[in-house]
Write a protein that holds these residues in place. Structure first.
Motif, PDB file in Angstrom:
ATOM      1  N   PHE A   1     -73.690 -70.546  81.313  1.00 30.68           N
ATOM      2  CA  PHE A   1     -72.810 -70.570  80.151  1.00 30.68           C
ATOM      3  C   PHE A   1     -71.352 -70.792  80.545  1.00 30.68           C
ATOM      4  CE2 PHE A   1     -76.042 -67.641  77.892  1.00 30.68           C
ATOM      5  CZ  PHE A   1     -76.767 -68.741  77.477  1.00 30.68           C
TER       6      PHE A   1
ATOM      7  N   GLU B   1     -66.823 -77.755  78.057  1.00 29.59           N
ATOM      8  CA  GLU B   1     -66.554 -77.962  76.631  1.00 29.59           C
ATOM      9  C   GLU B   1     -65.060 -77.834  76.319  1.00 29.59           C
ATOM     10  OE1 GLU B   1     -67.565 -78.512  72.541  1.00 29.59           O
ATOM     11  OE2 GLU B   1     -68.815 -78.742  74.338  1.00 29.59           O
ATOM     12  N   GLU B   2     -64.399 -76.858  76.930  1.00 30.37           N
ATOM     13  CA  GLU B   2     -62.987 -76.615  76.653  1.00 30.37           C
ATOM     14  C   GLU B   2     -62.057 -77.457  77.522  1.00 30.37           C
ATOM     15  OE1 GLU B   2     -61.903 -74.784  74.201  1.00 30.37           O
ATOM     16  OE2 GLU B   2     -63.934 -74.198  73.639  1.00 30.37           O
TER      17      GLU B   2
ATOM     18  N   THR C   1     -63.585 -67.637  77.833  1.00 29.60           N
ATOM     19  CA  THR C   1     -63.092 -68.935  78.308  1.00 29.60           C
ATOM     20  C   THR C   1     -61.901 -69.403  77.486  1.00 29.60           C
ATOM     21  OG1 THR C   1     -65.321 -69.526  79.042  1.00 29.60           O
ATOM     22  CG2 THR C   1     -63.742 -71.323  78.781  1.00 29.60           C
ATOM     23  N   ILE C   2     -61.954 -69.161  76.176  1.00 27.63           N
ATOM     24  CA  ILE C   2     -60.858 -69.589  75.305  1.00 27.63           C
ATOM     25  C   ILE C   2     -59.610 -68.723  75.512  1.00 27.63           C
ATOM     26  CG2 ILE C   2     -60.134 -69.751  72.889  1.00 27.63           C
ATOM     27  CD1 ILE C   2     -63.009 -70.568  72.207  1.00 27.63           C
TER      28      ILE C   2
ATOM     29  N   VAL D   1     -69.011 -65.407  76.574  1.00 32.04           N
ATOM     30  CA  VAL D   1     -68.473 -66.378  77.525  1.00 32.04           C
ATOM     31  C   VAL D   1     -67.523 -67.349  76.820  1.00 32.04           C
ATOM     32  CG1 VAL D   1     -69.079 -68.327  79.019  1.00 32.04           C
ATOM     33  CG2 VAL D   1     -70.414 -66.207  79.122  1.00 32.04           C
ATOM     34  N   GLU D   2     -67.876 -67.768  75.616  1.00 31.63           N
ATOM     35  CA  GLU D   2     -66.988 -68.662  74.861  1.00 31.63           C
ATOM     36  C   GLU D   2     -65.654 -67.978  74.581  1.00 31.63           C
ATOM     37  OE1 GLU D   2     -66.888 -71.139  70.615  1.00 31.63           O
ATOM     38  OE2 GLU D   2     -68.685 -70.035  71.228  1.00 31.63           O
ATOM     39  N   ARG D   3     -65.712 -66.722  74.168  1.00 31.84           N
ATOM     40  CA  ARG D   3     -64.494 -65.970  73.873  1.00 31.84           C
ATOM     41  C   ARG D   3     -63.612 -65.821  75.112  1.00 31.84           C
ATOM     42  NH1 ARG D   3     -64.255 -59.910  71.174  1.00 31.84           N
ATOM     43  NH2 ARG D   3     -62.156 -59.345  71.858  1.00 31.84           N
TER      44      ARG D   3
ATOM     45  N   ARG E   1     -77.688 -64.888  72.695  1.00 32.17           N
ATOM     46  CA  ARG E   1     -76.640 -65.450  71.834  1.00 32.17           C
ATOM     47  C   ARG E   1     -75.341 -64.671  71.986  1.00 32.17           C
ATOM     48  NH1 ARG E   1     -78.758 -64.791  66.841  1.00 32.17           N
ATOM     49  NH2 ARG E   1     -79.865 -66.767  66.920  1.00 32.17           N
TER      50      ARG E   1
ATOM     51  N   ARG F   1     -73.698 -65.669  75.263  1.00 30.94           N
ATOM     52  CA  ARG F   1     -73.058 -66.981  75.157  1.00 30.94           C
ATOM     53  C   ARG F   1     -71.757 -66.899  74.373  1.00 30.94           C
ATOM     54  NH1 ARG F   1     -77.209 -69.730  73.391  1.00 30.94           N
ATOM     55  NH2 ARG F   1     -76.710 -69.483  71.199  1.00 30.94           N
ATOM     56  N   ASN F   2     -71.751 -66.119  73.292  1.00 32.05           N
ATOM     57  CA  ASN F   2     -70.530 -65.955  72.498  1.00 32.05           C
ATOM     58  C   ASN F   2     -69.433 -65.253  73.299  1.00 32.05           C
ATOM     59  OD1 ASN F   2     -71.844 -67.146  70.376  1.00 32.05           O
ATOM     60  ND2 ASN F   2     -72.276 -65.242  69.285  1.00 32.05           N
TER      61      ASN F   2
ATOM     62  N   GLN G   1     -69.245 -73.911  79.105  1.00 33.73           N
ATOM     63  CA  GLN G   1     -68.105 -73.654  78.236  1.00 33.73           C
ATOM     64  C   GLN G   1     -66.813 -74.202  78.818  1.00 33.73           C
ATOM     65  OE1 GLN G   1     -68.715 -72.315  75.196  1.00 33.73           O
ATOM     66  NE2 GLN G   1     -66.620 -72.954  74.737  1.00 33.73           N
TER      67      GLN G   1
END
Length: 450
Positions: A327, A334-335, A370-371, A366-368, A360, A363-364, A331
């Motif tokens: 992930f 993606e970013e 990374t951003i 990791v997205e948080r 899920r 994954r959320n 990510q």
């Protein structure tokens, strides 16, 4: 919007002129050729979206042109045009790769209807190819834990078998859609379509049309004929997520389809047949739904030919690092930034967490991270509050209450809040929560709120 390019191939020049005029008036762009050789030259110079091909041509016969077109341009729709006495040959042409055929003389409306049907089918196929490509680049089944290895071995046996019905069980966020796609991709049906529908996400009155299709004018807003997902999945796999939310009124029709592959589009008088493997998924006990009268017992037994249970993330401890790596890499790509790193002290905190939202939720997270912290080494204090032990934390509550009770409590609170905000209006509350009114009503019943 770019107009569809149609190539008309016919040796009758007056017929070609009239067809070109009519199609141009209808909004298409046309080119024409009077021989098969000229048609192939035009296609080599500039691609077309559809070919209208006469069966009888000087020089190369229409069947020879069809063979070259299907060889050189696979997927290019070809509608054969035959004289009245050539119907049998036109049918043979369809078997050889033509998309459809018309017999002269024909009405313009008939031609436009076939063109619309063919282009709609081609557009849906393009969408399927796009989603299939996206899925090929997304995370698949990841994990070397004993639970995942056992699942993978069973999955491969099921995928290679002839069974047409598979039921996936597991908590929310465990990856049932990923498992369904893996079953499809490991099966002899892998070249066919993988079509997914969330039974809770569509209004009750539209689910039947979405599944089985509808004729023009079958219901308010049905301005044109639409193909159903069952038809689109022919030869492939139909994945029904949250099958427990399928309305009772539709369950009998779906059971009939499971029995013999027959279905009838909304507003149609004739039945159709589709050969699909049905994979259904739910995060609830269908047995309890049957006892409560919310799910047909015969449909449950028909679906439950093969049952697979997806393990929750808390039972896959050794998979956490592998999932994190996958992930984090995805990510960051993606970013467009450097990936975050997880030091041992932070990993220890993650491993102690119970993960009620499963893969899920990971994954959320990791997205948080990374951003908010691109390229950084993530300290434990940068994790959300639920990862910090203490009174009222997720870790502490997990020892005193079951996951089901916790999720039920949260769900009841969200529903009550939505009802308060909408003045008790169930339809508006359902819309606010992103679910159909039928699914909302079922949740009210299950939670004892009505």
């Amino acid at each position: 919007m770019m107009r569809s390019q149609i190539l008309i191939v016919d040796d009758e020049k007056s017929f070609v002129r009239s067809m070109a005029f009519a199609l141009n008036e209808a909004g298409f762009h046309t080119r024409s050729a009077h021989t098969g050789e000229d048609a192939l030259t035009l296609l080599a110079d500039e691609p077309a979206d559809l070919v209208l091909l006469d069966l009888r041509l000087p020089g190369m016969h229409g069947m020879e042109v069809l063979a070259e077109v299907t060889r050189l341009y696979p997927g290019l729709p070809v509608i054969m045009i035959s004289a009245h006495g050539d119907t049998r040959a036109a049918v043979q042409a369809v078997k050889a790769g033509a998309t459809d055929y018309l017999t002269k003389p024909f009405a313009l409306d008939e031609l436009l209807h076939i063109i619309d049907t063919v282009t709609d089918r081609a557009r849906m196929q393009e969408e399927l190819d796009y989603h299939r490509q996206r899925s090929a680049n997304a995370s698949g089944l990841v994990g070397s834990s004993q639970a995942m290895q056992a699942l993978w071995q069973t999955l491969q046996r099921v995928a290679a078998s002839s069974t047409g019905r598979v039921l996936l069980l597991g908590e929310s966020g465990t990856g049932k859609a990923v498992v369904a796609r893996a079953i499809h991709e490991q099966s002899p049906r892998a070249d066919g379509a993988f079509v997914e529908i969330n039974c809770a996400a569509l209004p009750e009155q539209l689910i039947e049309a979405e599944l089985f299709g509808a004729e023009k004018g079958a219901y308010t807003g049905a301005h044109q004929k639409r193909s159903g997902l069952v038809s689109l999945a022919h030869g492939g796999t139909l994945f029904l997520d949250e099958i427990g939310e399928l309305p009772l009124s539709l369950q009998a029709k779906f059971l009939h389809f499971l029995e013999n592959g027959d279905y009838r589009p909304v507003g149609a008088t004739a039945s159709h047949t589709a050969d699909v493997r049905v994979v259904a998924a739910t995060n609830r006990s269908l047995e309890e739904e049957v006892r409560a009268g919310r799910f047909r017992e015969d449909l449950y037994f028909r679906l439950n030919v093969i049952e697979l249970t997806i393990p929750p993330l808390r039972e896959r401890g050794e998979d956490l690092q592998e999932l994190l790596d996958r992930f984090i890499e995805a990510q960051a790509r993606e970013e467009g930034c450097r990936p975050v790193t997880i030091p041992p002290e932070t990993l220890e905190r993650l491993q102690a967490y119970k993960w009620p939202g499963n893969v899920r939720e990971l994954r959320n997270l990791v997205e948080r991270l990374t951003i908010l912290h691109p390229g950084q080494r993530i300290r434990p204090d940068q994790l959300p509050h639920e990862f910090h032990p203490g009174p009222g934390s997720a870790s502490d509550q997990a020892t005193t209450t079951s996951l089901e009770q916790k999720l039920e409590q949260t769900e009841r609170q969200m529903i009550r809040q939505a009802l308060e905000q909408t003045g008790g209006h169930k339809s508006k509350a359902a819309e606010q929560l992103g679910m159909s009114r039928h699914a909302f009503k079922r949740r009210l019943q299950r939670l004892g709120l009505i």
